[in-house]
Design an enzyme around this catalytic site. Structure first.
Site, short mmCIF file in Angstrom:
data_model
loop_
_atom_site.label_atom_id
_atom_site.label_comp_id
_atom_site.label_asym_id
_atom_site.label_seq_id
_atom_site.Cartn_x
_atom_site.Cartn_y
_atom_site.Cartn_z
N CYS A 69 0.78 -1.24 0.00
CA CYS A 69 0.00 0.00 0.00
C CYS A 69 0.82 1.29 0.00
O CYS A 69 0.68 2.11 -0.91
CB CYS A 69 -0.91 0.02 1.22
SG CYS A 69 -1.87 -1.46 1.46
N HIS A 125 -2.62 6.05 4.56
CA HIS A 125 -1.50 5.12 4.67
C HIS A 125 -0.16 5.72 4.23
O HIS A 125 0.69 5.03 3.67
CB HIS A 125 -1.80 3.84 3.89
CG HIS A 125 -1.22 2.62 4.55
ND1 HIS A 125 -1.32 1.38 4.02
CD2 HIS A 125 -0.53 2.48 5.70
CE1 HIS A 125 -0.73 0.51 4.79
NE2 HIS A 125 -0.24 1.16 5.83
#
Length: 161
Positions: A69, A125
């Protein structure tokens, strides 16, 4: 003849001023396989809304992301390879004392310089251990979602420390 060309130029300039900027939507989806959308031929998972966006937009079929991610998001936001951002080895977990380097100008900041309104939805993230790393401090006008990975949408708890 010069008067006619000046008038035509003025009309073209005034018409160009009336043209609105296009709406731009960037989507990055974790763990999506090639055949997980029906516009690539999947009959198992109908995705009519995503298909409509793809049909009316630009499909980038020959571009790849990192297998995790944070590196993928960092690359999308900066246009740089994860290696150049220090993201080549791991994702940013909840207790990480680092994030996407603050000296990096990122996509929403570029869009703001072009007078766009910027909205973020989903998973950030890219670090959140200090307020300066948060989406609203990095160029987004608003952000709806969560800052960490592996977070439950309903409880907002994470299994990762």
């Amino acid at each position: 003849m010069k008067a006619v060309s000046l008038i035509v130029f003025y009309l073209l300039a005034s018409e160009a001023a009336k043209v609105q900027k296009p709406h731009i939507v960037f989507m990055i989806v974790d763990d999506l396989g090639w055949n997980d959308v029906s516009f690539h031929g999947s009959k198992q998972i109908p995705t009519p809304n995503i298909d409509a966006i793809a049909r009316d937009g630009i499909i980038l079929n020959n571009y790849y992301v990192a297998p995790t991610c944070s590196p993928s998001r960092g690359s999308l936001m900066t246009g740089k390879y994860p290696l150049r951002l220090g993201f080549q080895h791991e994702v940013i977990i909840a207790n990480s004392p680092w994030g996407l380097p603050l000296e990096e100008k990122i996509l929403p900041q570029y869009m703001k310089s072009l007078n766009y309104v910027t909205r973020g939805v989903g998973k950030w993230h890219l670090g959140f251990y200090k307020e300066d790393y948060l989406p609203m401090k990095r160029g987004f006008d608003s952000f709806f979602g969560y800052w960490n990975g592996v977070e439950d949408y309903f409880t907002h708890f994470s299994d990762v420390p």
